[in-house]
Scaffold this motif. Sequence first.
Motif, mmCIF file in Angstrom:
data_model
loop_
_atom_site.group_PDB
_atom_site.id
_atom_site.type_symbol
_atom_site.label_atom_id
_atom_site.label_comp_id
_atom_site.label_asym_id
_atom_site.label_seq_id
_atom_site.Cartn_x
_atom_site.Cartn_y
_atom_site.Cartn_z
ATOM 1 N N GLY A 38 0.777 -1.230 0.000
ATOM 2 C CA GLY A 38 0.000 0.000 0.000
ATOM 3 C C GLY A 38 0.808 1.279 0.000
ATOM 4 N N VAL A 39 2.070 1.233 -0.413
ATOM 5 C CA VAL A 39 2.901 2.439 -0.453
ATOM 6 C C VAL A 39 2.571 3.224 -1.714
ATOM 7 N N GLY A 40 2.218 4.482 -1.571
ATOM 8 C CA GLY A 40 1.894 5.321 -2.713
ATOM 9 C C GLY A 40 3.117 5.599 -3.573
ATOM 10 N N ILE A 41 2.862 6.045 -4.793
ATOM 11 C CA ILE A 41 3.948 6.221 -5.753
ATOM 12 C C ILE A 41 4.903 7.333 -5.336
ATOM 13 N N GLU A 42 4.382 8.431 -4.792
ATOM 14 C CA GLU A 42 5.259 9.525 -4.363
ATOM 15 C C GLU A 42 6.066 9.113 -3.142
ATOM 16 N N ALA A 43 5.424 8.412 -2.221
ATOM 17 C CA ALA A 43 6.145 7.927 -1.052
ATOM 18 C C ALA A 43 7.234 6.946 -1.463
ATOM 19 N N ALA A 44 6.957 6.165 -2.493
ATOM 20 C CA ALA A 44 7.945 5.196 -2.973
ATOM 21 C C ALA A 44 9.176 5.906 -3.513
ATOM 22 N N ARG A 45 8.952 6.999 -4.250
ATOM 23 C CA ARG A 45 10.094 7.749 -4.800
ATOM 24 C C ARG A 45 11.018 8.236 -3.679
ATOM 25 N N GLN A 46 10.438 8.708 -2.604
ATOM 26 C CA GLN A 46 11.239 9.206 -1.495
ATOM 27 C C GLN A 46 11.885 8.055 -0.720
ATOM 28 N N ALA A 47 11.128 6.987 -0.537
ATOM 29 C CA ALA A 47 11.625 5.876 0.260
ATOM 30 C C ALA A 47 12.803 5.165 -0.385
ATOM 31 N N MET A 48 12.851 5.196 -1.726
ATOM 32 C CA MET A 48 13.880 4.434 -2.424
ATOM 33 C C MET A 48 15.196 5.204 -2.563
ATOM 34 N N ALA A 49 15.382 6.221 -1.755
ATOM 35 C CA ALA A 49 16.578 7.056 -1.865
ATOM 36 C C ALA A 49 17.858 6.275 -1.627
ATOM 37 N N HIS A 50 17.773 5.178 -0.870
ATOM 38 C CA HIS A 50 18.973 4.401 -0.561
ATOM 39 C C HIS A 50 19.173 3.213 -1.505
ATOM 40 N N THR A 51 18.390 3.157 -2.575
ATOM 41 C CA THR A 51 18.492 2.020 -3.500
ATOM 42 C C THR A 51 19.883 1.897 -4.088
ATOM 43 N N GLN A 52 20.495 3.030 -4.438
ATOM 44 C CA GLN A 52 21.844 2.990 -5.027
ATOM 45 C C GLN A 52 22.846 2.378 -4.046
ATOM 46 N N ASP A 53 22.690 2.720 -2.768
ATOM 47 C CA ASP A 53 23.565 2.140 -1.747
ATOM 48 C C ASP A 53 23.356 0.631 -1.668
ATOM 49 N N LEU A 54 22.100 0.197 -1.721
ATOM 50 C CA LEU A 54 21.804 -1.242 -1.691
ATOM 51 C C LEU A 54 22.455 -1.945 -2.869
ATOM 52 N N GLU A 55 22.277 -1.409 -4.071
ATOM 53 C CA GLU A 55 22.834 -2.058 -5.263
ATOM 54 C C GLU A 55 24.360 -2.077 -5.215
ATOM 55 N N GLY A 56 24.963 -1.023 -4.657
ATOM 56 C CA GLY A 56 26.414 -1.016 -4.511
ATOM 57 C C GLY A 56 26.893 -2.095 -3.552
ATOM 58 N N ARG A 57 26.158 -2.266 -2.449
ATOM 59 C CA ARG A 57 26.523 -3.308 -1.482
ATOM 60 C C ARG A 57 26.367 -4.693 -2.112
ATOM 61 N N LEU A 58 25.292 -4.902 -2.868
ATOM 62 C CA LEU A 58 25.080 -6.193 -3.519
ATOM 63 C C LEU A 58 26.141 -6.457 -4.577
ATOM 64 N N ALA A 59 26.535 -5.405 -5.300
ATOM 65 C CA ALA A 59 27.559 -5.570 -6.333
ATOM 66 C C ALA A 59 28.895 -5.977 -5.732
#
Length: 479
Positions: A38-59
């Motif tokens: 139930g996360v709205g689209i605008e909230a999702a944009r803000q919440a995913m701010a750390h996605t790049q950090d996650l992908e870097g850690r996984l890489a």
Amino acid sequence: MADGNMTQPSARTLAQHRQLASTGQYATVMADTLAERGVGIEAARQAMAHTQDLEGRLAAFGTLSENSRNLARQHYAQALAAGTAGAEAVTQAVNAALGSAGEHSQRQIQGVGGPRPSMDVGHSWDHGDGLRQKVQDGLTARLARQIGLKYDPTVGRDFATMEMGDMAMQLVRATGARPINRGEAIRMAVGSHSTSDFVLATQGSLENVLARGLEARTPEIERAARFTTRPDYRESFSLSLTESSTPQEVAEAGEIKYVTVDEKGEKNPVLRDFASGLAVSNKAIANDRIDLLGGVAAAMLRAANVRKRIVMLEPIETNMVMRDGVAMFHADHGNLADSGGAPDVTTVGAAVKAMRTQKGPFGEVLAISPAFLIVPPDLETVAQKVVAALTPATVGEVNPWSGKLEVLVEPGLTDPAAWYIAADPARFDGLLWATKDDMTFPVVESKPGWTTLGLEFRLVWALDATFIETATWYKNPGA
């Protein structure tokens, strides 16, 4: 932000999240998870701010499977939806992925190197697994440069210019040991077992480089094949239908006619194990002979690519026998030219017509579209001329195959005269190649050298290829 409980998202909400994911903001698995919670689209944009950090850690954890990475992304989205702070959500997600990888590690080939240990990232990058992953990331960058691959380090930037002896020194000191010089640090780092941080970092960096190298330098024939994975080494067969699956007209009050699906199709790839070994001495490590370690990586990459090419060409070169007891390319299958000839508008036209008019086992028209003209190097110039775009002066000069077929030049084809056309493997089954599901790329295993002082590595890969359909390929034996 929603409360994180799972609900059935509306089609509109799900579509919005997936649209955002398609722009590269985050992975589809995250989109589905956020939408379900139930996360709205605008909230999702803000919440995913750390996605790049996650992908870097996984890489940085180059040996993680795609399943483990997707598990991490899903956990990350779940944690965000539940209100967890971004940085903490990343740590939870990486721990979930490593827990999955650790379970897989215990099932890997035991061999002389022994099992790989499961890993726990903790909260520090200054010791333990965190430090090892930084070293692995930096060493991957050094090896990639050595063999001409592009790789930008993430967590291991400080180690991307560091000599291997200094890497060993830092890893050994992080365990509490106090070596007096780099030579002693290297001997302690290599040691008498295969689970030291330095050994695992070196092993992981080789796997990273192999994976990236294989993605960047694929054999030409791979373009005309579909990839899959197999869970084991057992024989299995593709699915087939007992009757045509074309929907039939249903009369008023009539019954729907059902078809039976069973494994009566062609045999799927049956995996085979391949392996090779190489070694690096302590002296080479102490002298920072990155060229030698790079040479090991390059040799493994060449060997893996050669093996992949050989495996994928075997069904073509041997004209494998299909389940009906007839060779793949045969008049009975309607995919072999009656008489040979070099590629030209006429011979290619005959091949295309034969493919387009192929019928299924119940007489249904398959309407297969050709996508590739596959030739050995001897026919490259001729093939390019056949499909070259023309600027016609008259209607009669128009080349009917211009822009319709892509030329694939495969140096592994041994017959200098024979050529093929093939359908797009993304649309039509044909040549299928497979690896084991936990060996999408070659696995690198290591152990301390026994007859020499240093490290010994071996590359292990399980793969196979086969044809599972006859109608999507056509052969002309040439003039």
